[in-house]
Design a protein around this motif. Structure first.
Motif, PDB file in Angstrom:
ATOM      1  N   ALA A   1       0.824  -1.209   0.000  1.00 41.79           N
ATOM      2  CA  ALA A   1       0.000   0.000   0.000  1.00 41.79           C
ATOM      3  C   ALA A   1       0.859   1.260   0.000  1.00 41.79           C
ATOM      4  CB  ALA A   1      -0.935  -0.011   1.200  1.00 41.79           C
ATOM      5  N   VAL A   2       1.873   1.299   0.860  1.00 46.23           N
ATOM      6  CA  VAL A   2       2.722   2.495   0.927  1.00 46.23           C
ATOM      7  C   VAL A   2       3.515   2.668  -0.361  1.00 46.23           C
ATOM      8  CG1 VAL A   2       4.652   3.595   2.119  1.00 46.23           C
ATOM      9  CG2 VAL A   2       2.880   2.409   3.439  1.00 46.23           C
ATOM     10  N   ALA A   3       4.075   1.580  -0.890  1.00 42.23           N
ATOM     11  CA  ALA A   3       4.833   1.673  -2.143  1.00 42.23           C
ATOM     12  C   ALA A   3       3.958   2.198  -3.270  1.00 42.23           C
ATOM     13  CB  ALA A   3       5.407   0.304  -2.501  1.00 42.23           C
ATOM     14  N   THR A   4       2.704   1.773  -3.326  1.00 41.34           N
ATOM     15  CA  THR A   4       1.781   2.252  -4.354  1.00 41.34           C
ATOM     16  C   THR A   4       1.426   3.714  -4.118  1.00 41.34           C
ATOM     17  OG1 THR A   4       0.837   0.029  -4.552  1.00 41.34           O
ATOM     18  CG2 THR A   4      -0.440   1.839  -5.472  1.00 41.34           C
ATOM     19  N   ALA A   5       1.192   4.091  -2.863  1.00 33.52           N
ATOM     20  CA  ALA A   5       0.827   5.470  -2.547  1.00 33.52           C
ATOM     21  C   ALA A   5       1.942   6.452  -2.875  1.00 33.52           C
ATOM     22  CB  ALA A   5       0.463   5.577  -1.068  1.00 33.52           C
ATOM     23  N   LEU A   6       3.183   6.008  -2.825  1.00 28.98           N
ATOM     24  CA  LEU A   6       4.314   6.889  -3.112  1.00 28.98           C
ATOM     25  C   LEU A   6       4.511   7.132  -4.607  1.00 28.98           C
ATOM     26  CD1 LEU A   6       6.923   5.501  -0.552  1.00 28.98           C
ATOM     27  CD2 LEU A   6       5.763   7.716  -0.445  1.00 28.98           C
ATOM     28  N   ARG A   7       3.929   6.277  -5.439  1.00 33.70           N
ATOM     29  CA  ARG A   7       4.078   6.461  -6.886  1.00 33.70           C
ATOM     30  C   ARG A   7       3.210   7.621  -7.361  1.00 33.70           C
ATOM     31  NH1 ARG A   7       2.600   0.651  -7.563  1.00 33.70           N
ATOM     32  NH2 ARG A   7       4.442  -0.549  -6.940  1.00 33.70           N
ATOM     33  N   PRO A   8       3.638   8.323  -8.414  1.00 32.69           N
ATOM     34  CA  PRO A   8       2.805   9.410  -8.949  1.00 32.69           C
ATOM     35  C   PRO A   8       1.556   8.862  -9.626  1.00 32.69           C
ATOM     36  CG  PRO A   8       4.716   9.037 -10.362  1.00 32.69           C
ATOM     37  CD  PRO A   8       4.918   8.185  -9.145  1.00 32.69           C
ATOM     38  N   GLY A   9       0.552   9.717  -9.786  1.00 32.04           N
ATOM     39  CA  GLY A   9      -0.663   9.327 -10.485  1.00 32.04           C
ATOM     40  C   GLY A   9      -1.784   8.942  -9.538  1.00 32.04           C
TER      41      GLY A   9
ATOM     42  N   ARG B   1      -6.265   3.616  -6.932  1.00 29.45           N
ATOM     43  CA  ARG B   1      -7.552   2.936  -6.807  1.00 29.45           C
ATOM     44  C   ARG B   1      -7.458   1.891  -5.700  1.00 29.45           C
ATOM     45  NH1 ARG B   1      -8.491   1.097 -12.948  1.00 29.45           N
ATOM     46  NH2 ARG B   1      -6.263   0.655 -12.684  1.00 29.45           N
ATOM     47  N   PRO B   2      -8.593   1.480  -5.145  1.00 25.56           N
ATOM     48  CA  PRO B   2      -8.546   0.480  -4.067  1.00 25.56           C
ATOM     49  C   PRO B   2      -7.749  -0.758  -4.473  1.00 25.56           C
ATOM     50  CG  PRO B   2     -10.744   1.403  -4.237  1.00 25.56           C
ATOM     51  CD  PRO B   2      -9.961   1.953  -5.389  1.00 25.56           C
ATOM     52  N   MET B   3      -6.940  -1.250  -3.551  1.00 25.89           N
ATOM     53  CA  MET B   3      -6.108  -2.416  -3.810  1.00 25.89           C
ATOM     54  C   MET B   3      -6.969  -3.675  -3.967  1.00 25.89           C
ATOM     55  SD  MET B   3      -3.170  -1.750  -0.924  1.00 25.89           S
ATOM     56  CE  MET B   3      -2.509  -3.404  -1.076  1.00 25.89           C
ATOM     57  N   ARG B   4      -6.484  -4.583  -4.770  1.00 27.54           N
ATOM     58  CA  ARG B   4      -7.102  -5.894  -4.871  1.00 27.54           C
ATOM     59  C   ARG B   4      -6.386  -6.827  -3.899  1.00 27.54           C
ATOM     60  NH1 ARG B   4      -7.916  -7.059 -11.384  1.00 27.54           N
ATOM     61  NH2 ARG B   4      -9.358  -5.310 -11.795  1.00 27.54           N
ATOM     62  N   LEU B   5      -7.121  -7.300  -2.927  1.00 25.50           N
ATOM     63  CA  LEU B   5      -6.542  -8.161  -1.910  1.00 25.50           C
ATOM     64  C   LEU B   5      -7.045  -9.590  -2.070  1.00 25.50           C
ATOM     65  CD1 LEU B   5      -6.949  -5.865   1.238  1.00 25.50           C
ATOM     66  CD2 LEU B   5      -4.910  -6.160  -0.176  1.00 25.50           C
ATOM     67  N   ARG B   6      -6.135 -10.537  -1.851  1.00 28.84           N
ATOM     68  CA  ARG B   6      -6.555 -11.935  -1.836  1.00 28.84           C
ATOM     69  C   ARG B   6      -7.374 -12.200  -0.571  1.00 28.84           C
ATOM     70  NH1 ARG B   6      -0.995 -12.437  -2.665  1.00 28.84           N
ATOM     71  NH2 ARG B   6      -0.805 -13.463  -0.629  1.00 28.84           N
TER      72      ARG B   6
END
Length: 315
Positions: free
Chosen positions: A261-269, A272-277
């Motif tokens: 989640a944090v790695a995704t939040a740090l990316r630009p752009g 959307r809600p994460m897909r979790l298993r």
């Protein structure tokens, strides 16, 4: 590992109070770097754990300049350290830090927490390759947790990551301090992923050292509980995992979900809600609740909003 107890006294040698500092990085202003000598300024820059590519590149360029020019390479007003701690206490600790690093330090850098609720002081005693990260606070519970985890990691020899080695500790007038080896005397890079074997090592390490609270579900596992790129670093040719003060018991996959989640939040752009298993959904709900309720500084609001949106489906 040395243990030092002392009482406050007037400073007998050079302590941090007479030095000039400049705030870094330009946006956050939460790390005070000594403006000289260049050896101190350059090492001090490693206290800032940049987690995005552009800030990391800028940090590295400024580090190259600081190696030669010291603080003259850094923009910003100069100031002295507005310490929240009694000066005699820091002065009393200073000789123990000299003994721990083996020589008179070139200077120190000071990290100011953005979360005011988490009151502690973190310093980097700048002494080249022998530099030491020092944490100071009144209560010792989280220190004891980190001590135990560090000792267990050294004895077990974790394969997927390295935990900083405890060098020294002490107490002065009710203030506890611990000193750990520094990751690197130069800027270090973030890591955004950790494999399943390393995540399993974290669980095993925490479960072997942190008491299991009463009432915690039986299927919950040991977790770092702040596994983010600013704590997962690459330096001196190895992966380091630092800042274990929040380690505890959490839902399965808690560390993996939070790091993603944090790695995704740090990316630009947009996010959307994460897909979790299915097996990750409990961890997603756990983090959605914590992130929503967490107190953050104004400068951290955007990251918190992006995390909340990423974890929205879980809540």
């Amino acid at each position: 590992m040395a243990n030092h107890g002392s009482t406050p006294s007037e400073q007998a040698t050079c302590t941090p109070f007479g030095q000039q500092y400049v705030r870094f990085p330009p946006r956050w202003h939460n790390v005070l770097l000594p403006t000289g000598p260049p050896s101190a300024t350059a090492v001090a820059m490693s206290l800032y754990t940049a987690s995005k590519p552009v800030p990391l590149a800028a940090q590295y360029c400024l580090w190259l300049s600081a190696k030669v020019m010291g603080g003259r390479a850094l923009p910003g007003a100069r100031e002295t350290w507005p310490s929240s701690m009694p000066r005699p206490v820091v002065a009393a600790m200073w000789p123990a830090w000299i003994e721990a690093v083996g020589r008179e330090p070139d200077g120190i850098a000071i990290y100011e927490r953005l979360q005011a609720a988490r009151q502690s002081l973190t310093l980097l005693v700048c002494a080249g390759a022998e530099s030491m990260l020092v944490r100071i606070r009144r209560e010792s519970e989280s220190f004891e947790r980190e001590r135990m985890i560090s000792a267990a990691a050294q004895s077990r020899g974790a394969r997927g990551f390295r935990v900083p080695r405890l060098i020294a500790s002490g107490e002065t007038d009710g203030w506890q301090w611990v000193g750990y080896e520094a990751i690197s005397p130069r800027p270090h890079a973030p890591r955004y992923r950790l494999d399943d074997a390393a995540l399993a090592e974290i669980s095993t390490l925490v479960e072997a050292t942190v008491p299991r609270p009463a009432g915690v579900p039986d299927h919950w596992r040991g977790a770092h509980r702040d596994l983010a790129p600013w704590n997962l670093r690459r330096g001196r040719g190895t992966t380091w995992l630092i800042d274990w003060e929040d380690a505890g018991i959490a839902p399965p996959h808690a560390d993996a979900v939070y790091l993603r989640a944090v790695a995704t939040a740090l990316r630009p752009g947009p996010v959307r809600p994460m897909r979790l298993r299915g097996e990750e959904e409990e961890a997603g709900e756990y983090w959605a609740r914590i992130v929503t309720e967490r107190e953050v500084s104004p400068s951290e609001q955007r990251l918190r909003q992006r995390l909340v949106k990423l974890l929205d489906a879980a809540s």
